[in-house]
Design a protein around this motif. Structure first.
Motif, PDB file in Angstrom:
ATOM      1  N   UNK A 141       2.591  -9.941   9.879  1.00  0.00           N
ATOM      2  CA  UNK A 141       2.847  -9.788  11.316  1.00  0.00           C
ATOM      3  C   UNK A 141       3.805  -8.628  11.583  1.00  0.00           C
ATOM      4  N   UNK A 142       4.844  -8.518  10.772  1.00  0.00           N
ATOM      5  CA  UNK A 142       5.808  -7.437  10.943  1.00  0.00           C
ATOM      6  C   UNK A 142       5.128  -6.077  10.772  1.00  0.00           C
ATOM      7  N   UNK A 143       4.269  -5.952   9.774  1.00  0.00           N
ATOM      8  CA  UNK A 143       3.544  -4.692   9.578  1.00  0.00           C
ATOM      9  C   UNK A 143       2.673  -4.363  10.791  1.00  0.00           C
ATOM     10  N   UNK A 144       2.005  -5.373  11.328  1.00  0.00           N
ATOM     11  CA  UNK A 144       1.160  -5.148  12.501  1.00  0.00           C
ATOM     12  C   UNK A 144       1.997  -4.699  13.704  1.00  0.00           C
ATOM     13  N   UNK A 145       3.098  -5.394  13.952  1.00  0.00           N
ATOM     14  CA  UNK A 145       3.965  -5.042  15.084  1.00  0.00           C
ATOM     15  C   UNK A 145       4.574  -3.649  14.927  1.00  0.00           C
ATOM     16  N   UNK A 146       5.036  -3.334  13.727  1.00  0.00           N
ATOM     17  CA  UNK A 146       5.642  -2.027  13.514  1.00  0.00           C
ATOM     18  C   UNK A 146       4.604  -0.908  13.520  1.00  0.00           C
ATOM     19  N   UNK A 147       3.395  -1.198  13.098  1.00  0.00           N
ATOM     20  CA  UNK A 147       2.319  -0.195  13.186  1.00  0.00           C
ATOM     21  C   UNK A 147       2.019   0.128  14.641  1.00  0.00           C
ATOM     22  N   UNK A 148       2.013  -0.913  15.485  1.00  0.00           N
ATOM     23  CA  UNK A 148       1.784  -0.694  16.916  1.00  0.00           C
ATOM     24  C   UNK A 148       2.950   0.061  17.551  1.00  0.00           C
ATOM     25  N   UNK A 149       4.166  -0.303  17.178  1.00  0.00           N
ATOM     26  CA  UNK A 149       5.361   0.274  17.790  1.00  0.00           C
ATOM     27  C   UNK A 149       5.666   1.683  17.282  1.00  0.00           C
ATOM     28  N   UNK A 150       5.560   1.891  15.966  1.00  0.00           N
ATOM     29  CA  UNK A 150       5.992   3.157  15.371  1.00  0.00           C
ATOM     30  C   UNK A 150       4.845   4.098  15.001  1.00  0.00           C
ATOM     31  N   UNK A 151       3.636   3.559  14.928  1.00  0.00           N
ATOM     32  CA  UNK A 151       2.474   4.401  14.651  1.00  0.00           C
ATOM     33  C   UNK A 151       2.417   4.938  13.233  1.00  0.00           C
ATOM     34  N   UNK A 152       2.127   6.236  13.124  1.00  0.00           N
ATOM     35  CA  UNK A 152       1.885   6.861  11.821  1.00  0.00           C
ATOM     36  C   UNK A 152       3.044   6.761  10.825  1.00  0.00           C
ATOM     37  N   UNK A 153       4.299   6.881  11.241  1.00  0.00           N
ATOM     38  CA  UNK A 153       5.358   6.748  10.230  1.00  0.00           C
ATOM     39  C   UNK A 153       5.314   5.397   9.492  1.00  0.00           C
ATOM     40  N   UNK A 154       5.051   4.325  10.231  1.00  0.00           N
ATOM     41  CA  UNK A 154       4.999   3.024   9.569  1.00  0.00           C
ATOM     42  C   UNK A 154       3.714   2.864   8.768  1.00  0.00           C
ATOM     43  N   UNK A 155       2.602   3.360   9.285  1.00  0.00           N
ATOM     44  CA  UNK A 155       1.337   3.279   8.540  1.00  0.00           C
ATOM     45  C   UNK A 155       1.431   4.068   7.228  1.00  0.00           C
ATOM     46  N   UNK A 156       2.139   5.177   7.246  1.00  0.00           N
ATOM     47  CA  UNK A 156       2.361   5.935   6.018  1.00  0.00           C
ATOM     48  C   UNK A 156       3.203   5.123   5.050  1.00  0.00           C
ATOM     49  N   UNK A 157       4.209   4.456   5.568  1.00  0.00           N
ATOM     50  CA  UNK A 157       5.056   3.621   4.718  1.00  0.00           C
ATOM     51  C   UNK A 157       4.254   2.464   4.113  1.00  0.00           C
ATOM     52  N   UNK A 158       3.358   1.877   4.900  1.00  0.00           N
ATOM     53  CA  UNK A 158       2.503   0.807   4.387  1.00  0.00           C
ATOM     54  C   UNK A 158       1.657   1.332   3.226  1.00  0.00           C
ATOM     55  N   UNK A 159       1.118   2.517   3.394  1.00  0.00           N
ATOM     56  CA  UNK A 159       0.236   3.095   2.372  1.00  0.00           C
ATOM     57  C   UNK A 159       0.980   3.470   1.091  1.00  0.00           C
ATOM     58  N   UNK A 160       2.291   3.673   1.176  1.00  0.00           N
ATOM     59  CA  UNK A 160       3.043   4.153   0.015  1.00  0.00           C
ATOM     60  C   UNK A 160       4.036   3.132  -0.546  1.00  0.00           C
ATOM     61  N   UNK A 161       3.973   1.885  -0.076  1.00  0.00           N
ATOM     62  CA  UNK A 161       4.921   0.878  -0.561  1.00  0.00           C
ATOM     63  C   UNK A 161       4.270  -0.498  -0.619  1.00  0.00           C
ATOM     64  N   UNK A 162       4.957  -1.407  -1.281  1.00  0.00           N
ATOM     65  CA  UNK A 162       4.498  -2.795  -1.393  1.00  0.00           C
ATOM     66  C   UNK A 162       5.356  -3.673  -0.497  1.00  0.00           C
ATOM     67  N   UNK A 163       4.858  -4.867  -0.183  1.00  0.00           N
ATOM     68  CA  UNK A 163       5.660  -5.819   0.599  1.00  0.00           C
ATOM     69  C   UNK A 163       6.889  -6.260  -0.184  1.00  0.00           C
ATOM     70  N   UNK A 164       6.637  -6.926  -1.342  1.00  0.00           N
ATOM     71  CA  UNK A 164       7.733  -7.526  -2.097  1.00  0.00           C
ATOM     72  C   UNK A 164       7.917  -6.952  -3.491  1.00  0.00           C
ATOM     73  N   UNK A 165       6.821  -6.595  -4.140  1.00  0.00           N
ATOM     74  CA  UNK A 165       6.923  -6.111  -5.516  1.00  0.00           C
ATOM     75  C   UNK A 165       5.844  -5.055  -5.766  1.00  0.00           C
ATOM     76  N   UNK A 166       6.247  -3.856  -6.189  1.00  0.00           N
ATOM     77  CA  UNK A 166       5.253  -2.799  -6.454  1.00  0.00           C
ATOM     78  C   UNK A 166       4.194  -3.271  -7.455  1.00  0.00           C
ATOM     79  N   UNK A 167       2.951  -2.979  -7.114  1.00  0.00           N
ATOM     80  CA  UNK A 167       1.831  -3.336  -7.973  1.00  0.00           C
ATOM     81  C   UNK A 167       1.391  -4.783  -7.866  1.00  0.00           C
ATOM     82  N   UNK A 168       2.113  -5.603  -7.078  1.00  0.00           N
ATOM     83  CA  UNK A 168       1.766  -7.010  -6.928  1.00  0.00           C
ATOM     84  C   UNK A 168       1.296  -7.288  -5.509  1.00  0.00           C
ATOM     85  N   UNK A 169       2.221  -7.115  -4.524  1.00  0.00           N
ATOM     86  CA  UNK A 169       1.872  -7.289  -3.111  1.00  0.00           C
ATOM     87  C   UNK A 169       2.905  -6.613  -2.255  1.00  0.00           C
TER      88      UNK A 169
END
Length: 167
Positions: free
Chosen positions: A139-167
């Motif tokens: 939900x946070x990713x969805x809200x921040x994607x709507x609010x911040x747009x491309x900067x957050x979508x780029x961050x989503x594409x280049x990072x993990x939620x909790x653990x790199x390579x897992x989720x």
């Protein structure tokens, strides 16, 4: 073994929860992710957290005890302390992880039942925490994607939620 005494188990659990609360509050005040700062979880998550902690506490007396000769309990306490140390160490964020605060909370919720030998605690405490936190992260990713747009979508594409390579 001291873990066979219910009072000791309650004291260990309460102490770990209190220390974790202090560390988490201090970490939030000392740092934090500016991009995530304006998004807060809904109040019903606090109700689920309260209910799961209450259910866990109900299990401590009848189902807790010494686990693996006390070494399991000691490992749980050490893991809980490691979760708190990691929470403090990641207070200013981590480059490849979007929600290190939630990741360390999950580690703490995994360690707490082990520390008092209440393996049913993984069902009563850890599972609800993981499910609500996973929902919150999406939900946070969805809200921040709507609010911040491309900067957050780029961050989503280049990072993990909790653990790199897992989720």
């Amino acid at each position: 073994m001291p873990f066979d005494n219910a009072i000791v188990r309650f004291a260990i659990c309460g102490t770990l929860i209190a220390i974790h609360g202090v560390v988490d509050r201090l970490a939030r005040r000392a740092g934090g992710d500016a991009m995530r700062a304006g998004v807060h979880p809904p109040r019903w998550i606090a109700l689920i957290a309260f209910a799961s902690v209450l259910a866990f506490y109900v299990l401590i007396r009848p189902h807790g005890g010494t686990f693996a000769g006390g070494w399991g309990n000691a490992a749980g306490i050490a893991l809980a302390m490691a979760a708190m140390w990691t929470r403090w160490a990641t207070r200013n964020g981590v480059r490849n992880v979007r929600q290190p605060d939630i990741a360390t909370r999950m580690l703490f919720y995994f360690a707490l039942p082990l520390s008092v030998g209440v393996l049913w605690g993984w069902l009563a405490l850890t599972l609800p925490a993981v499910l609500t936190c996973a929902w919150w992260c999406v939900r946070e990713d969805r809200l921040l994607s709507e609010r911040l747009g491309d900067p957050w979508r780029t961050r989503i594409a280049t990072s993990a939620h909790w653990a790199p390579g897992v989720w």
